[in-house]
Scaffold this active site. Structure first.
Site, short mmCIF file in Angstrom:
data_model
loop_
_atom_site.label_atom_id
_atom_site.label_comp_id
_atom_site.label_asym_id
_atom_site.label_seq_id
_atom_site.Cartn_x
_atom_site.Cartn_y
_atom_site.Cartn_z
N HIS A 49 30.50 41.25 40.13
CA HIS A 49 31.93 41.33 40.40
C HIS A 49 32.77 41.31 39.12
CE1 HIS A 49 30.51 39.89 44.39
NE2 HIS A 49 31.44 40.72 44.80
N TYR B 3 21.59 45.17 44.29
CA TYR B 3 22.76 44.31 44.09
C TYR B 3 22.51 43.25 43.02
CZ TYR B 3 27.25 42.38 45.58
OH TYR B 3 28.56 41.97 45.65
N GLU C 265 29.51 47.35 43.30
CA GLU C 265 30.85 46.79 43.50
C GLU C 265 31.94 47.76 43.04
OE1 GLU C 265 32.32 44.14 44.84
OE2 GLU C 265 30.39 43.66 45.75
N GLU D 186 46.45 42.21 45.67
CA GLU D 186 47.69 41.52 45.30
C GLU D 186 48.41 40.92 46.51
OE1 GLU D 186 49.10 45.85 45.79
OE2 GLU D 186 47.26 44.73 45.35
#
Length: 825
Positions: free
Chosen positions: A480, A396, A405, A440
């Site tokens: 990310h 990671y 990710e 969203e």
């Protein structure tokens, strides 16, 4: 009379036998991809290789192909079978009995024969595996780096809960040190391998869980590999809530619980009651099994528990029905979810996070940034991390972490699409879902967290090391952010698109649909990737996965390749661009190099090019099938002209290697500084089109087309074959020896000076061409000064008195003088 051999000669014969074995082995290989560390990351075997290597010989295949030493061990971890009829035996690497973290290799077999091998092998030499720092001292360093106020093992209730959960009275969260070998991540992907103590550190306040690696000699933390992949802080959540659903649950004498008993070992959801303890969590209980919004859409938002439960069930069903995977570990592992979790109870602020902690799902209620975080693709994303941990186990951080990710986002999109299209939606409260927008519905601040179809819209890169690519150390190296590259690649192969990339290059990708694209992504992750894989590795792995699933040259292979080109990783698909050639490079060009190459219209003069020159972009000379051609070349020397071994290869069938019959077109040796040449005939059955020509000049006769060798240089060029076959299938012999000024003709061993063993420790055997008697032998050091402490007698030179280093031998038979480099160990 039987010929007697000295010990030195026997060593030489052993080396020649090894070389012969390597040559025989090379004929078994269809394609070999060499990584940046010059180690093979994928080897695909041809028919001869499949006939030679059986699945039961997996350990032998690895020992031969990876050139393992007595200090290297590959220990079998598990064997799995897939729906294509393959078995995949995975091995972990050990060095001197110590596990090499993140290094593993897999042997892929079908019908009892080995098809290919893939993985990451770390070449380690001379590493001290005795720690100078004990476990307790290393743990102190690890905890100091975390700096938590409280740890899980300091909570008696959590310790008791773990013992019950594991059904093990000795179970504890307290870290236990393990000695491993790991790369020092502070210095990037090229950092050194170090001996380290590995600890699983679970902090309660503030929450974190990670593998902490402490250098067993210096005490420095060299790597932190997060187990809890925080979502809210960097926006790794889902798109929408699931609304009202029909779900199986469990019953007790007190009522109905949110527990599903038919999937694997179960799916369960618990209420943390706005606390931070799993042990104190309780069940949600309903008396009539009619969980209405009147009862549960309350100020506590208890209806979010149903979203967590349905999300876990939908994720389980997706993996089971689409990929034949039984839960995240493929062994039916129970999936537990805990809602209403708050890291700091009583502060009046909800927890804006959701994560997989290595064992269970954890959901906060959100606050100013997020609504409750129990949406479907939060579940799919986070449980996807568990799938990754059970397969490739991508580290990671940096590129491997970005892919970790990215794959979880892929599963978020895939599960969401599956749930809507397969499980259907009820008419009660289901909100519209957008497959390619991430989060969203839970994000209160902006339209979404990420866009897989347009990563730039939310400050993510859509192009490798392009706009918005993160280069800092925060967020574990931008995991990310840089995940946008993999997200966009997946969108392209799923939906298809024609456009222009950031560099102004046009691309066209045919859409395969989400289901087929997900199968390629899953096979990439579960079969071919390893912990330390990069985007480049992912490209090679996914192309091979597409071939496995849909065939070589298929639309799937073309789409996968073209999508990688569109995101800046590798070239577009063509009949030749999918071919990746092995590495060949000289590590030292201080004394000799290739300074001239000519074939037809190609004529290049150069100085040293660092051991390797890639001239494949130069204009390709045309060579007609069935015609005779002459290739010319010469060596440049900084001083003494040493004997060099020349080999010229042409990949006539364009399969990415030079091991097929007749692809070694010229070979010979010479100590000349003049222009040498070799004449060869192009087979009439050579495949029409552009292909690669490779020239290798080395001071070692055993150097092949795929070597990292000491002294010399390799150069690659493109040649254009005309009038040949439409497909591969050539035959015939075209090999030629060298001609030219003072070149040595015929059999190399019979016409060159032989010095062995080299490197040497005590003595070397010197054999002149034709077994002529040496009338003069001198040794000079790097300064050119003659060394007088050596003695020569009966063909043997005593070098025991020499200091370690490199020397030059000058040997004469009274007519010719030969020069050869000697290394004293």
């Amino acid at each position: 009379m039987r010929k007697q051999y000295s010990a030195a000669a026997l060593l030489m014969l052993g080396a020649l036998a090894s070389t012969t074995a390597q040559a025989q082995d090379a004929t078994r290989i269809q394609n070999k991809i060499i990584g940046a560390d010059n180690q093979p990351e994928l080897v695909v075997f041809n028919a001869a290789g499949k006939a030679s290597y059986k699945a039961a010989d997996a350990a032998v295949v690895l020992r031969q192909q990876l050139s393992l030493t007595t200090e290297d061990q590959m220990l079998s971890v598990r064997t799995e079978a897939d729906q294509l009829g393959f078995t995949h035996q995975k091995f972990s690497q050990y060095y001197k009995g110590v596990k090499v973290e993140h290094a593993s290799y897999s042997v892929h077999a079908k019908s009892g024969a080995v098809e290919s091998i893939s993985g990451d092998f770390e070449k380690i030499t001379g590493l001290n595996t005795t720690p100078s720092l004990n476990e307790a001292a290393a743990l102190a360093q690890a905890l100091a780096s975390v700096g938590a106020r409280k740890y899980m093992w300091q909570n008696a209730a959590e310790e008791a809960g773990l013992k019950r959960q594991e059904n093990n009275a000795k179970a504890t969260y307290a870290p236990k040190g393990e000695l491993v070998i790991v790369r020092d991540a502070r210095r990037g992907e090229s950092g050194p391998m170090v001996l380290a103590w590995k600890f699983n550190v679970y902090a309660a306040q503030p929450i974190s869980r990670a593998f902490i690696y402490v250098d067993a000699r210096s005490g420095e933390v060299v790597l932190k590999d997060d187990i809890i992949k925080h979502a809210a802080a960097t926006g790794t959540f889902a798109t929408a809530y699931s609304g009202s659903r029909s779900m199986a649950d469990g019953t007790t004498t007190n009522g109905y619980y949110v527990r599903e008993l038919t999937r694997g070992n179960g799916i369960e959801t618990y209420n943390c009651k706005k606390g931070n303890s799993y042990t104190n969590a309780v069940d949600f209980v309903d008396g009539d099994n009619n969980w209405t919004s009147t009862e549960y859409n309350n100020t506590n938002m208890d209806n979010t528990a149903f979203d967590a439960q349905f999300g876990a069930q939908a994720t389980y069903d997706y993996w089971k029905n689409v990929h034949a995977r039984n839960s995240y570990d493929n062994a039916g592992a129970k999936i537990k979810s805990y809602v209403h979790f708050d890291d700091t109870p009583g502060d009046g602020v909800g927890y804006e996070n959701a994560y997989w902690n290595g064992s269970v799902m954890t959901y906060g209620d959100g606050a100013t940034r997020f609504r409750p975080l129990t949406s479907m693709d939060v579940c799919a994303h986070e449980i996807g991390h568990a799938v990754c941990s059970s397969t490739a186990n991508l580290t990671y951080s940096n590129e491997s972490g970005a892919m970790n990710e990215g794959f979880s986002d892929i599963w978020g999109a895939a599960v969401e699409s599956y749930a809507v299209n397969t499980l259907g939606a009820t008419s009660s409260g289901v909100k519209a879902k957008s497959t390619w927008l991430i989060g969203e519905e839970i994000d209160k601040v902006q339209a979404a967290l990420r866009s897989m179809s347009d990563p730039n819209a939310f400050n993510q890169p859509a192009y490798y090391k392009g706009n918005y690519w993160y280069t800092g150390t925060g967020d574990n190296g931008g995991v990310h952010t840089n995940s946008g590259v993999l997200n966009y690649w997946y969108y392209l192969i799923s939906a298809g698109k024609t456009g222009t990339d950031e560099k102004g290059v046009s691309y066209s990708v045919s859409g395969l649909g989400i289901s087929a694209s997900a199968k390629i992504a899953y096979r990439t992750l579960s079969v071919y990737l390893t912990s330390s894989s990069t985007y480049s590795n992912c490209r090679s792995a996914s192309i091979q996965a597409a071939k496995d699933l849909y065939g070589a040259g298929s639309t799937a292979e073309q789409s996968v390749t073209n999508a990688w080109a569109a995101v800046g990783v590798g070239a577009k698909y063509s009949s030749t661009t999918t071919v990746t050639y092995c590495a060949s490079k000289g590590t030292n060009v201080t004394y000799e190099w290739i300074d001239y190459v000519k074939l037809g219209t190609l004529a290049r003069t150069s100085s040293a090019d660092g051991g390797y020159y890639n001239g494949t972009a130069l204009a390709a000379p045309s060579i007609g099938a069935g015609t005779s051609q002459t290739v010319s070349f010469s060596a440049g020397f900084s001083g003494t002209a040493y004997t060099e071994y020349w080999k010229v290869y042409i990949d006539y069938n364009q399969d990415g290697d030079f091991t097929d019959a007749s692809e070694l077109v010229v070979s010979g040796s010479s100590s000349s500084t003049g222009t040498l040449s070799g004449t060869f005939t192009v087979p009439s059955t050579a495949k029409t089109g552009n292909t690669r020509m490779r020239l290798v000049m080395s001071d070692a006769s055993a150097t092949t087309s795929c070597n990292s060798y000491n002294y010399g240089e390799t150069e690659d060029y493109t040649v254009s074959i005309t009038g040949g076959a439409a497909i591969a299938g050539f035959s015939g012999s075209t090999s030629s020896s060298l001609t030219g000024n003072t070149s040595l003709l015929g059999d190399e061993a019979a016409r060159t000076l032989q010095v062995y063993p080299n490197p040497a420790t005590d003595a070397v055997r010197i054999v002149l061409p034709g077994n002529a008697e040496a009338t003069m032998v001198t040794v000079t050091d790097l300064r050119g000064a003659r060394v007088s402490t050596t003695t020569f007698s009966n063909g043997t030179l005593n070098v025991s008195s020499l200091a370690r280093g490199m020397y030059t031998l000058t040997v004469s038979d009274g007519q010719k003088t030969f020069h050869q480099r000697l290394v004293k160990q």
